[in-house]
Scaffold this motif. Structure first.
Motif, PDB file in Angstrom:
ATOM      1  N   UNK A   1       1.179  -0.975   0.128  1.00 35.65           N
ATOM      2  CA  UNK A   1       0.085   0.044   0.024  1.00 35.65           C
ATOM      3  C   UNK A   1       1.465   1.371  -0.146  1.00 35.65           C
ATOM      4  N   UNK A   2       2.296   1.174   0.479  1.00 37.40           N
ATOM      5  CA  UNK A   2       2.743   2.651   0.274  1.00 37.40           C
ATOM      6  C   UNK A   2       3.551   2.845  -0.573  1.00 37.40           C
ATOM      7  N   UNK A   3       3.628   1.463  -1.363  1.00 38.82           N
ATOM      8  CA  UNK A   3       5.162   1.361  -1.940  1.00 38.82           C
ATOM      9  C   UNK A   3       4.166   2.527  -3.380  1.00 38.82           C
ATOM     10  N   UNK A   4       2.486   1.413  -3.260  1.00 39.90           N
ATOM     11  CA  UNK A   4       1.968   1.763  -4.691  1.00 39.90           C
ATOM     12  C   UNK A   4       1.059   2.852  -4.572  1.00 39.90           C
ATOM     13  N   UNK A   5       1.197   3.636  -3.244  1.00 41.13           N
ATOM     14  CA  UNK A   5       0.075   4.754  -3.469  1.00 41.13           C
ATOM     15  C   UNK A   5       1.680   6.145  -4.070  1.00 41.13           C
ATOM     16  N   UNK A   6       2.812   5.911  -4.384  1.00 37.73           N
ATOM     17  CA  UNK A   6       3.847   6.514  -4.727  1.00 37.73           C
ATOM     18  C   UNK A   6       3.790   6.346  -5.962  1.00 37.73           C
ATOM     19  N   UNK A   7       2.898   5.435  -7.276  1.00 37.19           N
ATOM     20  CA  UNK A   7       3.669   5.091  -8.204  1.00 37.19           C
ATOM     21  C   UNK A   7       2.357   5.132  -8.847  1.00 37.19           C
ATOM     22  N   UNK A   8       2.128   5.607 -10.381  1.00 40.81           N
ATOM     23  CA  UNK A   8       1.715   6.052 -11.357  1.00 40.81           C
ATOM     24  C   UNK A   8       0.506   4.578 -11.429  1.00 40.81           C
ATOM     25  N   UNK A   9      -1.008   5.333 -11.623  1.00 41.92           N
ATOM     26  CA  UNK A   9      -1.601   3.742 -11.697  1.00 41.92           C
ATOM     27  C   UNK A   9      -1.552   2.764 -12.404  1.00 41.92           C
ATOM     28  N   UNK A  10      -0.897   2.789 -13.798  1.00 39.66           N
ATOM     29  CA  UNK A  10      -0.844   2.298 -15.464  1.00 39.66           C
ATOM     30  C   UNK A  10       0.265   1.268 -14.865  1.00 39.66           C
ATOM     31  N   UNK A  11       1.280   1.933 -13.436  1.00 40.68           N
ATOM     32  CA  UNK A  11       1.901   0.419 -13.538  1.00 40.68           C
ATOM     33  C   UNK A  11       2.386  -0.384 -12.403  1.00 40.68           C
ATOM     34  N   UNK A  12       1.298  -0.029 -11.657  1.00 41.73           N
ATOM     35  CA  UNK A  12       0.256  -1.511 -10.647  1.00 41.73           C
ATOM     36  C   UNK A  12       0.277  -2.012 -11.362  1.00 41.73           C
ATOM     37  N   UNK A  13      -0.020  -2.558 -12.607  1.00 47.91           N
ATOM     38  CA  UNK A  13      -0.514  -3.965 -12.669  1.00 47.91           C
ATOM     39  C   UNK A  13       0.648  -4.454 -13.102  1.00 47.91           C
ATOM     40  N   UNK A  14       1.602  -3.929 -14.245  1.00 52.73           N
ATOM     41  CA  UNK A  14       2.046  -4.211 -15.205  1.00 52.73           C
ATOM     42  C   UNK A  14       3.355  -5.191 -13.663  1.00 52.73           C
ATOM     43  N   UNK A  15       3.552  -3.739 -12.253  1.00 56.54           N
ATOM     44  CA  UNK A  15       4.093  -4.240 -11.680  1.00 56.54           C
ATOM     45  C   UNK A  15       4.109  -5.969 -10.670  1.00 56.54           C
ATOM     46  N   UNK A  16       3.035  -5.724 -10.834  1.00 59.78           N
ATOM     47  CA  UNK A  16       2.612  -6.627 -10.231  1.00 59.78           C
ATOM     48  C   UNK A  16       2.783  -8.112 -10.787  1.00 59.78           C
ATOM     49  N   UNK A  17       2.862  -7.766 -11.498  1.00 63.52           N
ATOM     50  CA  UNK A  17       3.147  -9.778 -12.676  1.00 63.52           C
ATOM     51  C   UNK A  17       4.563 -10.162 -11.874  1.00 63.52           C
ATOM     52  N   UNK A  18       5.271  -8.952 -11.670  1.00 60.08           N
ATOM     53  CA  UNK A  18       6.491 -10.051 -10.786  1.00 60.08           C
ATOM     54  C   UNK A  18       6.398 -10.845  -9.827  1.00 60.08           C
ATOM     55  N   UNK A  19       4.778 -10.740  -9.210  1.00 57.38           N
ATOM     56  CA  UNK A  19       4.677 -12.182  -8.364  1.00 57.38           C
ATOM     57  C   UNK A  19       4.933 -13.437  -8.812  1.00 57.38           C
ATOM     58  N   UNK A  20       4.520 -13.589 -10.479  1.00 51.03           N
ATOM     59  CA  UNK A  20       4.359 -14.783 -11.390  1.00 51.03           C
ATOM     60  C   UNK A  20       6.339 -14.973 -11.696  1.00 51.03           C
ATOM     61  N   UNK A  21       7.231 -14.402 -11.919  1.00 51.61           N
ATOM     62  CA  UNK A  21       8.691 -14.451 -11.708  1.00 51.61           C
ATOM     63  C   UNK A  21       8.661 -14.665 -10.242  1.00 51.61           C
TER      64      UNK A  21
END
Length: 271
Positions: free
Chosen positions: A1-21
């Protein structure tokens, strides 16, 4: 929540794919899983497909033309150069925790099947997971309230307003709760069904396979809300980059499952 609140919304679904990695890495370290090269290529294609499908068309077009600065200027709320890497790293690191939980569930299912001689009841795993989740939600209330900037002495009033909203009443803050309690309870029911379904899938094909399947949820959700728009949400549109991203994602899924497909459909060699 802390990190996501400082990121553009469009980047969050992309960064979420780190779950797969993370799932691939932890499966290799904890479960000693060895992946075929085609599975690794498939995973990368899935990540690229999901990322492309969620990018706004103007951003995707700018990146395709090789103009990162133009793409950055189209991001809502913040430009890519202003994104602090520490927050990106924080979000990426946080996704190691649910990936670790999924891998540990996979490990438990495997070990208990060997010990008991039959598959472990998924409701046992789900019940213990939900119980500990509820416990830590309570224990972490001081942290979550401070992040929400709600002093502990105002917590009872905060919970009272929340219960009023859950009942469909309008609390003092004026929040629109006209869709309560139908919408919250519908979410709870769907969430329970989703959790049970994912546990069944995890028990059947393992944590990494489940993660690959769940990656399909992003484009499927966008397509579902496009074809059957909700009255309380603005209708989305399917862009060309979404269709291309969905195609790449499906190609990644096929590439990941290529060894199994070859084993299933391969013909035995003549004697």
């Amino acid at each position: 929540m802390i990190g996501a609140s400082h990121l553009p919304g469009v980047l969050i679904p992309i960064i979420n794919q780190s779950y797969l990695l993370w799932s691939f890495l932890l499966a290799a370290l904890i479960l000693k899983t060895r992946f075929h090269p085609s599975q690794l290529i498939g995973a990368l294609l899935v990540v690229a497909g999901v990322a492309l499908s969620v990018l706004p068309p103007d951003v995707a077009a700018s990146l395709w033309q090789g103009s990162p600065s133009t793409a950055a200027s189209t991001l809502p709320g913040a430009a890519i150069p202003s994104v602090e890497l520490k927050y990106v790293a924080l979000v990426v690191a946080c996704f190691s925790l649910p990936a670790l939980a999924s891998i540990m569930k996979d490990k438990i299912f495997r070990e208990e099947k060997e010990r008991l001689g039959k598959p472990l009841d998924i409701f046992v795993v789900n019940s213990f997971g939900s119980a500990f989740q509820a416990l830590f939600v309570v224990l972490l209330l001081p942290v979550t309230t401070s992040l929400a900037r709600v002093p502990l002495d105002q917590l009872p009033d905060y919970l009272t307003r929340g219960s009023q909203c859950l009942q469909g009443l309008t609390p003092a803050c004026g929040t629109d709760c006209s869709l309560s309690p139908l919408l919250p309870f519908a979410y709870i029911v769907m969430n329970l069904l989703f959790n049970v379904s994912m546990l069944l899938l995890l028990r059947s094909i393992g944590a990494v396979g489940t993660t690959m399947v769940s990656s399909l949820l992003v484009p499927l959700t966008i397509a579902a809300f496009t074809l059957v728009p909700a009255s309380f949400l603005p209708p989305p549109t399917l862009s060309s980059n979404f269709l291309l991203g969905a195609f790449i994602l499906v190609c990644g899924q096929l590439t990941f499952n290529m060894p199994k497909l070859k084993a299933a459909f391969g013909r035995p060699k003549p004697a």
